[in-house]
Design a protein around this motif. Structure first.
Motif, PDB file in Angstrom:
ATOM      1  N   PRO A 258       0.795  -1.233   0.000  1.00  0.00           N
ATOM      2  CA  PRO A 258       0.000   0.000   0.000  1.00  0.00           C
ATOM      3  C   PRO A 258       0.829   1.286   0.000  1.00  0.00           C
ATOM      4  N   PHE A 259       2.152   1.174  -0.150  1.00  0.00           N
ATOM      5  CA  PHE A 259       3.021   2.344  -0.142  1.00  0.00           C
ATOM      6  C   PHE A 259       3.631   2.550  -1.527  1.00  0.00           C
TER       7      PHE A 259
ATOM      8  N   VAL B  68       2.445   6.336  10.135  1.00  0.00           N
ATOM      9  CA  VAL B  68       3.004   6.167   8.801  1.00  0.00           C
ATOM     10  C   VAL B  68       4.092   7.189   8.587  1.00  0.00           C
ATOM     11  N   HIS B  69       5.262   6.730   8.142  1.00  0.00           N
ATOM     12  CA  HIS B  69       6.363   7.642   7.842  1.00  0.00           C
ATOM     13  C   HIS B  69       5.954   8.555   6.698  1.00  0.00           C
ATOM     14  N   PRO B  70       6.244   9.864   6.785  1.00  0.00           N
ATOM     15  CA  PRO B  70       5.774  10.778   5.762  1.00  0.00           C
ATOM     16  C   PRO B  70       6.253  10.454   4.359  1.00  0.00           C
ATOM     17  N   ARG B  71       7.429   9.847   4.217  1.00  0.00           N
ATOM     18  CA  ARG B  71       7.939   9.551   2.889  1.00  0.00           C
ATOM     19  C   ARG B  71       7.360   8.270   2.317  1.00  0.00           C
ATOM     20  N   THR B  72       6.720   7.482   3.153  1.00  0.00           N
ATOM     21  CA  THR B  72       6.168   6.221   2.683  1.00  0.00           C
ATOM     22  C   THR B  72       4.674   6.157   2.962  1.00  0.00           C
ATOM     23  N   ARG B  73       4.049   7.322   3.042  1.00  0.00           N
ATOM     24  CA  ARG B  73       2.620   7.386   3.298  1.00  0.00           C
ATOM     25  C   ARG B  73       1.853   6.786   2.120  1.00  0.00           C
ATOM     26  N   PRO B  74       0.826   6.004   2.366  1.00  0.00           N
ATOM     27  CA  PRO B  74       0.051   5.446   1.266  1.00  0.00           C
ATOM     28  C   PRO B  74      -0.487   6.556   0.387  1.00  0.00           C
TER      29      PRO B  74
END
Length: 475
Positions: free
Chosen positions: A60-61, A123-129
């Motif tokens: 989902p990322f 969720v990490h901001p760089r890997t946000r869905p």
């Protein structure tokens, strides 16, 4: 008695789910994005290949940083990943749930996985869905980006890179193979054809260490010219077979002309570049940027080559200069002095190891060295210098506050008439140098390198401690 941390409920739920492969795969359709990374890690380390394949398909990322989970991808795990990607790549349009855009196989992004291995679940901001689209929206499939630090080598036993190249070739057009670091070790030139599958403009660092002939270098040259964002280039051990003598000039021109297309090159390392002897100006004329690092080592240069170095406008901002193994014995020291004069404001590291430097060279360059205010490291070991020359070096460099690494040869007075290093003579020289440092009155440490002997080249097994002077009230 030690108290073990009890497993988290999330981990226990993942273990329970993975025991039933069919249930795990079916649950992915409704699994919240926040639960994918911890479940993926459990499936990865538990070698649940079928579940891994399904999770890649449903990831989902935007990015799957798979390389962050392993030092070197295991063949089975990598194949499971490829199988999941194949399901995606086989579809001409994207399903609504397809978010994956980048597969990162580099040994980076460990922070992504460590975030999910603890108690935090945000969720990490760089890997946000990616944001959900309307239920009816289906977009054409864009090529998948595969990020990897590529190493072509016949010495690597693991089949990761050949498998990756083979997989990428079979799916050409469906993905972009991108690498920032390219290393080529001891491979036949025909293996270079694999670079046709790589986005060459993504490459930033190139290291070529192959016993190639000039003709092989000519085959590689067009690929190098397409690496328009390369910042660091290292090339070693290109040889010039007599059988190719008629092609030498053509092949050299093919290589040097590629520098016209490298507008971001900052660091250049050339080890044993015999093909540039007497032709160094061909390469220097093609440089498009001001280099920060220039290393030309273990080769023969002409005095005219050195003159071209001193006149090159693209070397005026050098931080690192290494000419180790380039014999300057019979040269006029003026070109070397002029080169150092041009870089005095920026130079931080200077290596002139085994250059055949004599007292006359030292006399010419010490006034310039005294103005190299940024100089941090100076290496002159392997040269034939007198104690008087070393004293002159020490006195002229005494005001360089950044200079912290100094490597010098034992002065000529340390050797017998037969060229043998004598411990007694060396001890006297060390005492003399210590006295010089004491007279200068500043904390300082210098090293004398004695192996191998600069005169006979034989190993000298003699441990030498640094010559250290410290004072409580430095000048």
């Amino acid at each position: 008695m030690s108290v073990q941390t009890p497993p988290r409920l999330l981990d226990l739920a993942g273990q329970s789910l993975l025991r039933d492969q069919a249930l795990a795969v079916a649950a992915l359709e409704h699994l919240p994005a926040e639960l994918f990374p911890p479940l993926f890690m459990q499936a990865f380390f538990g070698r649940h290949r079928e579940t891994l394949t399904a999770m890649v398909h449903a990831w989902p990322f935007a990015c799957l940083p798979l390389g962050g989970l392993m030092q070197m991808p295991q063949r089975g795990t990598l194949q499971a990943t490829f199988d999941g990607l194949d399901i995606l790549l086989a579809q001409k349009v994207r399903p609504r749930r397809w978010k994956l855009q980048v597969l990162d196989l580099r040994n980076t992004n460990q922070c992504f996985w460590s975030m999910w291995s603890g108690a935090r679940t945000q969720v990490h901001p760089r890997t946000r869905p990616a944001a959900a689209r309307g239920s009816g929206m289906r977009q054409p499939a864009a090529p998948l980006e595969v990020l990897v630090d590529l190493c072509l080598s016949s010495r690597i036993r693991d089949r990761f890179f050949p498998d990756l190249i083979r997989w990428a070739k079979q799916r050409e057009g469906l993905l972009h193979l991108c690498c920032q670091t390219l290393k080529i070790f001891e491979v036949p030139i025909k293996a270079i054809k694999a670079l046709a599958l790589v986005r060459l403009d993504c490459i930033q660092e190139v290291e070529v260490n192959c016993p190639w002939s000039l003709s092989a270098l000519g085959v590689f040259a067009p690929y190098l010219g397409q690496m328009s964002n390369v910042r660091r280039l290292s090339l070693s051990h290109i040889h010039m077979p007599a059988s190719e003598a008629e092609e030498w000039e053509l092949r050299i021109s093919q290589f040097t002309s590629q520098f016209l297309w490298l507008p971001h090159l900052r660091k250049l390392y050339l080890e044993s570049p015999a093909f540039l002897t007497g032709r160094l100006d061909q390469m220097l004329r093609c440089l498009q940027t001001c280099l920060e690092t220039l290393s030309i080592t273990n080769c023969v240069l002409t005095e005219l080559d050195l003159m071209h170095l001193s006149l090159c406008p693209n070397l005026g901002q050098l931080k690192d200069l290494d000419l180790s193994g380039v014999c300057l014995t019979g040269f006029n020291p003026e070109p070397l002095r002029a080169l150092l004069e041009d870089v005095a404001a920026t130079l931080q590291h200077l290596d002139l190891v085994y250059c055949g430097i004599r007292d006359s060279h030292v006399k010419a360059i010490v006034p310039v060295l005294s103005r190299c205010r940024q100089l941090r490291a100076l290496s002159l070991s392997g040269n034939l210098l007198s104690l008087a020359a070393l004293e002159e070096l020490l006195r002229h460099t005494a005001g360089l506050r950044s200079l912290s690494h100094e490597l010098y040869p034992p002065p000529l007075e340390s050797y017998s008439a037969q060229g043998v290093l004598e411990p007694g003579r060396l001890a006297q020289v060390r005492d003399a140098l210590t006295g010089i440092l004491r007279d200068l009155g500043q904390p300082r440490t210098i090293w004398l390198s004695t192996s191998p002997c600069p005169r006979c080249g034989q190993k000298v097994f003699y441990d030498v401690e640094p010559i250290l002077f410290s004072c409580n009230n430095p000048a």
